[in-house]
Write an enzyme that holds these catalytic residues in place. Sequence first.
Site, PDB file in Angstrom:
ATOM      1  NE  ARG A 263      -4.237  -1.518   0.224  1.00 47.22           N
ATOM      2  CZ  ARG A 263      -4.374  -2.594  -0.564  1.00 47.22           C
ATOM      3  NH1 ARG A 263      -3.441  -2.901  -1.435  1.00 47.22           N
ATOM      4  NH2 ARG A 263      -5.465  -3.337  -0.494  1.00 47.22           N
TER       5      ARG A 263
ATOM      6  CD  GLU B  40      -3.333   3.089  -5.086  1.00 43.62           C
ATOM      7  OE1 GLU B  40      -4.301   2.368  -5.386  1.00 43.62           O
ATOM      8  OE2 GLU B  40      -2.284   2.635  -4.610  1.00 43.62           O
TER       9      GLU B  40
ATOM     10  CG  HIS C 193      -3.627  -0.833  -6.708  1.00 41.08           C
ATOM     11  ND1 HIS C 193      -3.974  -0.274  -5.498  1.00 41.08           N
ATOM     12  CD2 HIS C 193      -3.531  -2.162  -6.474  1.00 41.08           C
ATOM     13  CE1 HIS C 193      -4.083  -1.228  -4.587  1.00 41.08           C
ATOM     14  NE2 HIS C 193      -3.825  -2.378  -5.170  1.00 41.08           N
TER      15      HIS C 193
HETATM   16  C1  DGY Z   1      -5.864  -6.245  -2.787  1.00 44.08           C
HETATM   17  O1  DGY Z   1      -6.607  -7.183  -3.064  1.00 44.08           O
HETATM   18  O2  DGY Z   1      -5.797  -5.767  -1.650  1.00 44.08           O
HETATM   19  C2  DGY Z   1      -5.023  -5.713  -3.886  1.00 44.08           C
HETATM   20  O3  DGY Z   1      -4.325  -4.590  -3.543  1.00 44.08           O
HETATM   21  C3  DGY Z   1      -5.855  -5.458  -5.101  1.00 44.08           C
HETATM   22  O4  DGY Z   1      -6.664  -4.357  -4.899  1.00 44.08           O
END
Ligand code: DGY
Length: 326
Positions: free
Chosen positions: A237, A266, A285
């Site tokens: 993240r 984002e 992402h």
């Molecule tokens: C998640 O599943 O947490 C990934 O980052 C995809 O969004």
Amino acid sequence: MTRRILVFREISADQLDSLRADFEVDYLPHVTDADDPAFMDALSRAHGLVGASLKITPALLDQAPQLEAIASISVGYDNYPVDELTRRGILLCNTPDVLTETTADTGFLLIMSTARRAIELAELIKQGKWTESIGKSHFGTDVHGKTLGMVGMGRIGAAIARRGALGFGMKILYAKASPKPALDAELGAQHRELDQLLEEADIVCVTVPLTEETEKLIGAAEFARMKAGAIFVNVARGKVVDEAAMIAALKDGTLHAAGLDVFEKEPLPADSPLPHMANVVALPHIGSATHETRTAMAQRAIDNIRLALSGQRPLSPVNADDLNDG
Ligand code: DGY
């Protein structure tokens, strides 16, 4: 009484039909803002939510008096106030396992493309600038045989480490996870304290979940500890990293290059310098974004919500045990 589900991410037509056979479904696949009137309206009637990428706040939950369960189409659940959901008796589910290998592929894509400068050099061709044989100023660095430092060694971290050790003969170090003797035996991996790992690794790859403890885990001091020429990769993240410190480190050369699938904000704001930096590979992402995996994630979420709304234990609950304790 037919139960109502609000789906706020695109799912396949077959999946939508299967839900519609058993539930009243409000389908808002392109909602980007929880203040959207259609979203708020559907939320006020929903018994279940299925979706991803929207911040669900306690204030929003106040607008959902019937809500019993949320099935996120994601493994990460930092968009949800877990304690608050538990307090309100709302079950939260996520989608581990089904995205592990795809997200690890993305991690390795970033490692390879950053080290070998693949995007930057492909751009030379697109711009008609490949006019002579490539020389030193365009050389990359090897990945095979290098030391890969994993910050986090959960399912996705282990899958990236496996690619590194078994496919590329890399030495694997890991921090911010408890020692894992089985992985140590399988991959020759070695546990380190974070500072030590930063000093030893050629490539540092972050996979820890975002929590209060991991927010801004990697900042100016951590970049300064990394080896000269180190590459930094983040598939976790954006908020795990102090983005301003990372940009400064990339600009002044403290950090050689970065491969990033996640960002503090984002979608990435238009004024971010990151996409314009030659030593950065920035992806929107896409960790789990393949046809196969997104379909599997949506299916897991659908299976979870069906089980949750019929009073059974979902396949991958986040707070079921805490709910049962309450
Ligand atoms: C998640 O599943 O947490 C990934 O980052 C995809 O969004």
